[in-house]
Write a protein that holds these residues in place. Structure first.
Motif, PDB file in Angstrom:
ATOM      1  N   GLY A 223     -19.593 111.851  65.058  1.00 31.79           N
ATOM      2  CA  GLY A 223     -19.902 111.288  66.364  1.00 31.79           C
ATOM      3  C   GLY A 223     -21.186 110.490  66.395  1.00 31.79           C
ATOM      4  N   ALA A 224     -21.565 109.882  65.247  1.00 27.42           N
ATOM      5  CA  ALA A 224     -22.753 109.017  65.168  1.00 27.42           C
ATOM      6  C   ALA A 224     -24.039 109.728  65.556  1.00 27.42           C
ATOM      7  CB  ALA A 224     -22.569 107.765  66.028  1.00 27.42           C
ATOM      8  N   ASN A 225     -24.030 111.057  65.494  1.00 22.46           N
ATOM      9  CA  ASN A 225     -25.185 111.873  65.870  1.00 22.46           C
ATOM     10  C   ASN A 225     -25.614 111.653  67.318  1.00 22.46           C
ATOM     11  OD1 ASN A 225     -25.861 113.640  63.713  1.00 22.46           O
ATOM     12  ND2 ASN A 225     -26.576 111.911  62.507  1.00 22.46           N
ATOM     13  N   THR A 226     -24.689 111.125  68.127  1.00 16.82           N
ATOM     14  CA  THR A 226     -24.995 110.941  69.550  1.00 16.82           C
ATOM     15  C   THR A 226     -23.966 111.596  70.463  1.00 16.82           C
ATOM     16  OG1 THR A 226     -23.856 108.797  69.548  1.00 16.82           O
ATOM     17  CG2 THR A 226     -26.231 108.765  69.188  1.00 16.82           C
ATOM     18  N   VAL A 227     -22.772 111.884  69.967  1.00 19.52           N
ATOM     19  CA  VAL A 227     -21.749 112.554  70.766  1.00 19.52           C
ATOM     20  C   VAL A 227     -21.032 113.575  69.895  1.00 19.52           C
ATOM     21  CG1 VAL A 227     -21.378 110.552  72.259  1.00 19.52           C
ATOM     22  CG2 VAL A 227     -19.943 110.855  70.244  1.00 19.52           C
ATOM     23  N   GLY A 228     -20.229 114.417  70.527  1.00 21.48           N
ATOM     24  CA  GLY A 228     -19.401 115.374  69.809  1.00 21.48           C
ATOM     25  C   GLY A 228     -19.897 116.795  69.955  1.00 21.48           C
ATOM     26  N   GLY A 229     -19.180 117.703  69.313  1.00 25.78           N
ATOM     27  CA  GLY A 229     -19.535 119.102  69.396  1.00 25.78           C
ATOM     28  C   GLY A 229     -18.592 119.955  68.573  1.00 25.78           C
ATOM     29  N   ALA A 230     -18.910 121.242  68.500  1.00 32.76           N
ATOM     30  CA  ALA A 230     -18.097 122.182  67.737  1.00 32.76           C
ATOM     31  C   ALA A 230     -16.664 122.248  68.244  1.00 32.76           C
ATOM     32  CB  ALA A 230     -18.735 123.568  67.789  1.00 32.76           C
TER      33      ALA A 230
END
Length: 544
Positions: free
Chosen positions: A140-147
């Motif tokens: 997530g480009a180190n800006t979005v997302g999660g486990a």
């Protein structure tokens, strides 16, 4: 724009339909199969947690592996989570870290209390079962997302492994390297908080995985895209000794999306100015006064940074090449057409604009050779230029995703440690329907549903799998799990996956039982690596 922006757009597009078709299970605040599941309780160092059965797996959601990074712990290394009384509800996912959203599965979140992980194990697993552990870091480009992007229930149940999916801080909260923050820190360091979060999760696994039936001495750390970037950084970090026993790196070359100190401080200064925190005297106080929502809205592209005096001291690709790391077995690879999706942004390019773009990237002296190898008329039809630009992006490795720099990394690993290399080659994985008629082929990110088909982020794609693609998905989960078990991906009844030795063979992952070992020479020829090896690395992302 970050080089992984297409994968984010794809993820958002897929997620929107996923919600309509499969609902929002695993979103923070939602229970997992509560109506048809049996409660299971496990004792951790912080207290007991109640999970649920999901099919032939047991799921424990929302386990805090560190204290909430709020207040004085914002922009500080993670600290251990506090203990709790009674039995914690592990049927509800913890919130993902603050992010702009766009994905309706996670959406915009401003909750800084987000350092949680999820554990999946086979049903009936007893404490002390000593199963291998696969810890996975989302992209997530180190800006979005999660486990919540990683649903490990299927892999755990079918392959008898323990899967751990982790959150980490994102965006400015995860990477802001401002000198004013460093001056306030005990170690006089700022930034790379996300890397410290993942390290803290690995330390939690060491202390607690045994209670879930995992073996703390057999931990594989895996990640895709930006998750792979973070795996690279941790793999070469002296502080992770004993925490990582094998690694899986998908669609990353351990080179790009990592800043120098100067680059990261320039990002931080621009970010502070955007928030009205330009006064050198009070910049730290000003930044700390901003809400998570204000920080998220300010946006920006964010990366880990290398600091010879800090946590991440040397570019991972350089440290690996120099042998300055603790070699562990590696499984890694990329997509056949990693950059094809990125070509969408060039839909209205002209041949003249394309030639100028190539010249800007490689210089006027080198451009003719590359324009001859990647001619504007290589393809026909309305997307001819986007397709050839996609090939250029893929083969050069200029966005850190695949192609020749990915192969170079694999070769560097292979000289030092057992390495297993792959290329994902399904020509028609489920893909976005826009722009109309665009053939995404094996573009960046389209393999993730094959490994984690049950996540709400991925279920819309997997719901469109053909029988042949389901077969590939099962093969991939078995290969990944076998690697976590045995540090090699040998699976009885599946195509033998040879260890990468010199210019030997890689695994071509194909649907319908057609996966097979293929010569590295074919990969090199396909991606024109002999040509690219004569060129300097293209570090410009080539954004329009």
């Amino acid at each position: 724009m970050n080089h992984r922006s297409f994968s984010l757009a794809l993820w958002i597009a897929v997620s929107a339909v996923a919600l309509a078709q499969v609902g929002c299970a695993y979103k923070a605040g939602d229970a997992v199969d509560a109506g048809r599941s049996t409660a299971i309780t496990v004792g951790t160092e912080n207290g007991s947690i109640k999970g649920l059965a999901k099919g032939d797996a047991e799921v424990f959601l929302g386990l805090p592996f560190a204290a909430p990074p709020m207040g004085s712990l914002r922009w500080a290394p993670p600290e251990r989570a506090a203990s709790w009384q009674g039995v914690r509800d592990g049927t509800v996912a913890g919130p993902s870290c603050p992010q702009m959203g766009g994905s309706p599965v996670i959406g915009r979140t401003e909750n800084e209390d987000c350092l949680y992980l999820n554990v999946y194990r086979p049903s009936g697993t007893a404490s002390g079962a000593s199963l291998p552990v696969l810890v996975y870091v989302h992209g997530g480009a180190n800006t979005v997302g999660g486990a919540v992007q990683i649903d490990g229930a299927r892999m755990a149940a079918e392959n008898r492994v323990v899967v751990v999916a982790v959150n980490h801080r994102l965006g400015a909260l995860g990477f802001l390297n401002h000198p004013a923050l460093a001056q306030q820190a005990k170690d006089r360091l700022a930034g790379n908080y996300a890397l410290l979060d993942i390290k803290a999760a690995l330390e939690w696994v060491q202390r607690n995985s045994g209670a879930f039936g995992g073996n703390p001495n057999k931990v594989t750390l895996g990640g895709t895209s930006s998750g792979g970037t973070n795996v690279c950084a941790l793999l070469v970090n002296a502080g992770t000794a004993g925490l990582i026993h094998a690694a899986i790196i998908s669609s990353d070359d351990c080179l790009r999306d990592v800043d120098t100190v100067a680059q990261s401080e320039a990002r931080a200064a621009a970010f502070a100015a955007k928030l009205g925190c330009a006064d050198p005297v009070g910049v730290a106080t000003c930044l700390r006064s901003k809400s998570a929502g204000e920080l998220v809205t300010a946006g920006g592209a964010w990366n880990p940074h290398v600091d010879p005096k800090g946590f991440h001291r040397k570019p991972a690709i350089d440290a690996i090449a120099a042998g300055e790391w603790r070699p562990v077995p590696v499984l890694m690879g990329s997509m056949r057409e990693e950059g094809r999706g990125s070509g969408v942004a060039f839909a209205n390019f002209t041949a003249q604009a394309y030639a100028a773009w190539v010249s800007r990237l490689v210089g006027v002296d080198r451009a003719p050779a590359l324009l001859a190898a990647y001619p504007a008329d290589k393809y026909a039809g309305p997307y001819a230029l986007p397709y050839v630009i996609g090939d250029f992006i893929t083969d050069s490795g200029m966005r850190g995703l695949g192609g020749c720099t990915n192969l170079a990394l694999a070769r560097s690993f292979a000289r030092q440690t057992p390495t297993y290399y792959y290329q994902f080659e399904d020509p028609k994985p489920p893909a976005p329907s826009t722009p109309p008629g665009y053939e995404f082929r094996a573009s960046h990110g389209l393999d993730t549903p094959f490994t984690w088909p049950d996540s709400p982020h991925m279920a819309q794609s997997s719901s469109r799998f053909t029988e042949a693609q389901w077969q590939l998905s099962k093969e991939m989960t078995r290969y990944w799990a076998a690697f976590a078990k045995n540090f090699n991906p040998e699976v009885p009844g599946q195509a033998a996956w040879p260890r990468l030795i010199a210019d030997g063979s890689l695994m071509s992952l194909r649907p319908g039982g057609r996966s097979q070992a293929s010569p590295v020479a074919q990969f090199s020829e396909l991606h024109k690596c002999a040509l690219w090896e004569k060129m300097p690395w293209v570090l410009d992302r080539g954004e329009r």
